[in-house]
Enzyme design. Structure first.
Site, PDB file in Angstrom:
ATOM      1  N   HIS A 107       3.814  -2.108   3.507  1.00 41.90           N
ATOM      2  CA  HIS A 107       3.865  -0.717   2.755  1.00 41.90           C
ATOM      3  C   HIS A 107       5.308  -0.375   2.508  1.00 41.90           C
ATOM      4  O   HIS A 107       6.323  -0.483   3.271  1.00 41.90           O
ATOM      5  CB  HIS A 107       3.537   0.322   3.820  1.00 41.90           C
ATOM      6  CG  HIS A 107       2.181   0.314   4.369  1.00 41.90           C
ATOM      7  ND1 HIS A 107       1.941  -0.973   5.508  1.00 41.90           N
ATOM      8  CD2 HIS A 107       1.023   0.832   4.126  1.00 41.90           C
ATOM      9  CE1 HIS A 107       0.623  -0.724   5.780  1.00 41.90           C
ATOM     10  NE2 HIS A 107       0.105   0.319   5.043  1.00 41.90           N
ATOM     11  N   ASP A 145       0.838  -1.192   0.117  1.00 40.44           N
ATOM     12  CA  ASP A 145      -0.194  -0.038  -0.221  1.00 40.44           C
ATOM     13  C   ASP A 145       1.047   1.188  -0.009  1.00 40.44           C
ATOM     14  O   ASP A 145       2.021   1.145   0.502  1.00 40.44           O
ATOM     15  CB  ASP A 145      -0.847  -0.056   1.345  1.00 40.44           C
ATOM     16  CG  ASP A 145      -2.156  -0.910   1.183  1.00 40.44           C
ATOM     17  OD1 ASP A 145      -2.244  -1.653   0.353  1.00 40.44           O
ATOM     18  OD2 ASP A 145      -3.004  -0.522   2.184  1.00 40.44           O
TER      19      ASP A 145
END
Length: 257
Positions: free
Chosen positions: A214, A69
Site C-alpha cells: 500500500h 492498493d
C-alpha cells in the site's frame, strides 16, 4: 510538514482495521473461496497462443507481480520515480473517494508510464455487506473515472479485505471484471518499519507471486527499492498482473491468487 494529510490518516486508520481482518479471513484457508492461480490461467490458454509481444513469457521466466492498493496518495510520485528508475511495471488497485478524485494527475501518470490501472472500489466498502446495486455502484464509479482519465476501462478489481462471494462474482462478470487477490502480504498497514516490510515480502515471495503493498503508508515506499533489488538478484522478473497470466487472460467473474 506532516507525512500524511488528515484525510489520508483517517483513510489509513480505516484500512488498518480492514486489512487486519483481511489477512485472517482471505488468505488463511478459513474461507472456501475458489481461486485460480497464474499458472492455471496460462494453462487454460491454447497451446499455440503466444505471450503478448514485448513482454516476458512467464511460462518460462521466474515472474512476480508488484501490486499497490488504496492509492493514489502523496507517496505515489516517489514510488513512480522508483519504478521508472528500476524499469519495473506494477499493478495499481486504486480507490476512488479521496484518492482518484484527489490525485487525477497521478492516475494519468501511472497509465502513461505503462502500469496496469485497476479498481479497489470507490469507498473501500466491504462488498459482501452490500446489496446488489450498492456493489455495482462501488465497482462502476471508479471504473468510469479511470476510463475518463486514462481512456481505458479497468478489467481487474481487488475487493476490500479480499472479501467476495457469488453475488460479487456475478456482478463482476456483468461488468467485465476479474477479481485479483494476493499471495504475499507485508502487512504494511501494521508497521512503518521499512526493513520489516522488505523482510516479510522476501520471506513469502515465490514464482508467480502477487505481492500486496500500500503506497498510502509511509513505511512502504522506502522499502520498495530493497525489495526490487533483492528479488532481481534472485532471478525474478517483474510483470503486471495481466502479463503474469499471459498468454491466458483473466476471465470476468473469476478470482485469481
Amino acid at each position: 510538514m506532516p507525512s500524511l494529510t488528515k484525510k489520508m490518516t483517517k483513510t489509513g486508520a480505516a484500512l488498518l482495521a480492514a486489512m487486519t481482518l483481511s489477512a485472517t479471513l482471505a488468505l488463511t484457508g478459513c474461507t472456501r473461496l475458489e481461486t485460480s492461480s497464474p499458472a492455471d490461467a496460462r494453462a487454460d490458454a491454447k497451446a499455440d497462443v503466444q505471450a503478448r509481444a514485448g513482454t516476458v513469457d512467464c511460462r518460462e521466466a521466474k515472474c512476480i507481480a508488484l501490486t499497490f492498493d488504496a492509492g493514489p496518495s502523496e507517496n505515489s510520485p516517489r514510488l513512480l520515480d522508483i519504478l521508472k528508475e528500476e524499469q519495473v511495471p506494477a499493478t495499481f488497485f486504486l480507490l476512488g473517494k479521496r484518492h482518484i478524485e484527489k490525485y487525477p494527475e497521478l492516475v494519468k501518470r501511472m497509465a502513461d508510464e505503462g502500469h496496469e490501472i485497476a479498481s479497489h472500489t470507490w469507498d473501500h466498502k466491504i462488498l459482501t455487506d452490500l446489496d446488489r446495486e450498492e456493489i455495482r455502484e462501488e465497482l462502476e464509479r471508479p471504473n468510469k473515472e479511470i476510463e475518463r482519465l486514462t481512456g481505458r476501462r479497468p478489467t481487474l478489481m481487488r475487493p476490500p479485505q479480499g472479501r467476495t462471494d457469488d453475488t460479487v462474482h456475478e456482478i463482476c462478470r456483468e461488468l467485465g471484471l476479474s477479481e485479483i487477490l494476493w499471495s504475499v502480504t507485508a502487512k504494511d498497514y501494521k508497521t512503518n518499519d521499512s526493513a520489516l516490510i522488505k523482510k516479510r515480502v522476501l520471506d513469502q515471495s515465490d514464482r508467480d507471486g502477487i505481492i500486496l503493498l500500500h503506497d498510502i503508508y509511509k513505511g512502504t515506499v522506502p522499502a520498495v527499492p530493497g525489495i526490487i533489488d533483492a528479488l532481481k538478484k534472485q532471478g525474478y522478473v517483474f510483470v503486471t498482473v495481466p502479463q503474469l497470466l499471459a498468454p491466458g487472460k483473466a476471465e470476468p467473474g473469476k478470482v485469481y491468487r
